[in-house]
Design an enzyme around this catalytic site. Structure first.
Site, PDB file in Angstrom:
ATOM      1  N   SER A 122       0.821  -1.209   0.000  1.00  0.00           N
ATOM      2  CA  SER A 122       0.000   0.000   0.000  1.00  0.00           C
ATOM      3  C   SER A 122       0.857   1.263   0.000  1.00  0.00           C
ATOM      4  O   SER A 122       1.522   1.567  -0.975  1.00  0.00           O
ATOM      5  CB  SER A 122      -0.964  -0.029   1.185  1.00  0.00           C
ATOM      6  OG  SER A 122      -1.895   1.018   1.104  1.00  0.00           O
TER       7      SER A 122
ATOM      8  N   ASP B 210      -1.896   6.348  -3.346  1.00  0.00           N
ATOM      9  CA  ASP B 210      -0.790   5.600  -2.758  1.00  0.00           C
ATOM     10  C   ASP B 210      -0.398   4.485  -3.723  1.00  0.00           C
ATOM     11  O   ASP B 210      -0.843   4.442  -4.871  1.00  0.00           O
ATOM     12  CB  ASP B 210      -1.183   5.057  -1.382  1.00  0.00           C
ATOM     13  CG  ASP B 210      -2.404   4.154  -1.448  1.00  0.00           C
ATOM     14  OD1 ASP B 210      -3.166   4.228  -2.428  1.00  0.00           O
ATOM     15  OD2 ASP B 210      -2.600   3.358  -0.513  1.00  0.00           O
TER      16      ASP B 210
ATOM     17  N   ASP C  72      -1.010   1.231  -4.100  1.00  0.00           N
ATOM     18  CA  ASP C  72      -1.984   0.306  -4.699  1.00  0.00           C
ATOM     19  C   ASP C  72      -3.289   0.991  -5.069  1.00  0.00           C
ATOM     20  O   ASP C  72      -4.260   0.322  -5.421  1.00  0.00           O
ATOM     21  CB  ASP C  72      -2.230  -0.893  -3.789  1.00  0.00           C
ATOM     22  CG  ASP C  72      -2.959  -0.536  -2.500  1.00  0.00           C
ATOM     23  OD1 ASP C  72      -2.861   0.618  -2.050  1.00  0.00           O
ATOM     24  OD2 ASP C  72      -3.612  -1.428  -1.930  1.00  0.00           O
TER      25      ASP C  72
ATOM     26  N   ASP D 126      -5.679   2.557  -3.466  1.00  0.00           N
ATOM     27  CA  ASP D 126      -6.932   2.415  -2.723  1.00  0.00           C
ATOM     28  C   ASP D 126      -7.226   3.662  -1.895  1.00  0.00           C
ATOM     29  O   ASP D 126      -8.179   3.685  -1.126  1.00  0.00           O
ATOM     30  CB  ASP D 126      -6.947   1.148  -1.864  1.00  0.00           C
ATOM     31  CG  ASP D 126      -5.988   1.177  -0.686  1.00  0.00           C
ATOM     32  OD1 ASP D 126      -5.114   2.080  -0.631  1.00  0.00           O
ATOM     33  OD2 ASP D 126      -6.076   0.276   0.174  1.00  0.00           O
TER      34      ASP D 126
END
Length: 454
Positions: free
Chosen positions: A94, A237, A239, A241
């Site tokens: 992440s 960020d 990933d 999300d």
């Protein structure tokens, strides 16, 4: 749980996270799951392919076939799992620095696993009880190349495309070299936005900025907004999300303020919102104004998801949930934090009025965050003991849902260990910046004194 934290398991590659460990996680998950097919996805980190190979080998060894999705945003992987009714393994850390990686597990309903499901898998990892397949029953791996396109098409079908296009918005976008680089620029252009990008080439070294979209990492985006006269800036960020926003003046909007603005727009009387124990007073005030109920959980996506599912089972409606880090859930769309979808929902608001006006009612509080790293369990124990003593002596009743939260009416402070990194985090918020800083630094002094005595 010993291995899984508040959002999967993460660690520094080669130290606390190794291919051998990921292999065991995959073998355990494949043993617990009844599926004969599992999806694997990753973000752009340089170690992602190595861990995908380890996970694929682990799954194949217990007789499970693998759909290799390649580099995709986490919400795209989740969408694929739901559409195919298969579980998934997402290799991502992440927002963590590039030397980190991690594993996130998703059920065949496209929702991250509950604590109970993770504990079952964890038991198999710790006991090394795996259903190893015979030589002629091992699984095989096949690439799937349409995941990002399918994800983008579904996004387009579920936002107010016409309203956004009619506003003729110029958007500055910083995908932080992460997986969102492969989706969000095209998605925003298809929404009718003029898009200007920075740090938008996929690169797991994160050369342009650190992955976490916090104000100190968004100078490039702020400058891009000002230089292009953009209506809004958007940052992801690693990933994708999360989505954090910059207003038309080039000022970063706090995640707490954007969450409050989105909640105010989409909550109705009788609805429920879910957030974590470090919730901002902004969201508390929105829920009070709207007539919605606010449920608090321990920090971390896993805990929010668990509580949302409980509310669903009770027949309650949960249109918005999330934390003040840019990770917002719109559960009626999909129970995942989805940076591109969050961005589009915020653009729906910016289509009606400037970004600074959208968040203007939620700018009255100041936030302070301090991280204290530790090198040993002894240091962690000493700091938590000090936090307990500090809370007990405070002129406020501690909320111990997750760590120690002290509410003083005009301000609050929270001390808790991170679920993903070797840090103890201190959060404070107040109407007055000096007051919030004072509370945070007082707590920091107590914790640092404890480890100085070791």
């Amino acid at each position: 749980m010993k291995l899984f934290g508040s959002s999967g398991t993460r660690g520094v590659v080669g130290e606390s996270l190794t291919p051998e460990f990921v292999l065991r996680v995959a073998k355990a998950a494949g043993t617990v799951w009844t599926a004969d097919r599992v999806a694997i996805a990753r973000d752009t980190r340089t170690t992602g392919e190595m861990f995908v190979n380890a996970a694929a080998s682990g799954l194949a060894s217990v007789g499970v076939d693998v759909d290799d999705l390649g580099v995709v945003p986490t919400p795209a992987a989740v969408r694929y799992c739901e559409s195919e009714s298969i579980p998934g393994v997402v290799i991502t850390a992440s927002h963590n620095p590039p030397e980190f990686n991690g594993v996130k597990l998703v059920g065949d309903d496209g929702i991250e696993l509950s604590v109970e499901e993770l504990e079952r898998i964890e038991d198999h990892i710790l006991t090394e009880e795996f259903d190893v397949a015979k030589w002629d029953e091992v699984g095989y791996c096949r690439p799937v190349e349409t995941v990002n396109d399918d994800y983008r098409e579904e996004l387009l079908a579920n936002v107010d495309r016409e309203a956004i296009a009619a506003a003729n918005l110029t958007v500055a976008l910083d995908t932080g070299h992460g997986a969102g680089s492969l989706v969000t620029p095209d998605f925003l252009r298809e929404l009718g936005c003029e898009v200007r990008t920075v740090n938008a080439q996929p690169d797991g070294h994160f050369p342009g900025r650190e992955s976490e979209p916090v104000p100190e990492n968004l100078g490039d985006l702020e400058r891009l907004v000002r230089a292009t006269d953009a209506d809004v800036g958007i940052a992801h960020d690693g990933d994708a999300d999360r989505a954090i926003f910059v207003d038309e003046h080039g000022e970063t909007i706090s995640g707490e303020a954007s969450l409050a603005a989105l909640a105010a727009a989409f909550l109705e009387p009788g609805d429920f919102a879910v957030s974590a124990v470090n919730v901002s007073q902004r969201l508390v005030d929105v829920c009070d104004d709207v007539g919605a109920e606010l449920e608090l959980t321990p920090i971390g996506a896993t805990n929010l998801i668990t509580r949302i599912r409980e509310l669903w089972r009770a027949g309650e409606n949960v249109p918005v949930a999330g934390e003040g880090n840019g990770g917002v859930f719109f559960p009626n769309y999909r129970l995942v934090r989805d940076g591109a979808y969050i961005a589009a929902k915020f653009l729906e608001l910016v289509a009606e009025r400037p970004a600074s006006d959208v968040v203007a009612p939620y700018q009255d509080y100041y936030n302070v965050r301090i991280n204290i790293e530790y090198d040993s369990e002894a240091e962690l124990t000493a700091m938590l003991n000090a936090a307990d003593e500090y809370a007990a002596a405070a002129d406020a009743t501690p909320n111990t849902t997750d760590g120690y939260r002290l509410d003083y009416g005009d301000a609050w402070v929270l001390v808790r260990p991170s679920g993903t990194e070797p840090k103890v985090r201190i959060y404070a918020e107040g109407r007055d910046e000096a007051r919030a800083t004072e509370l945070a630094e007082d707590a920091e002094d107590a914790l640092r004194a404890a480890i100085a005595d070791l």
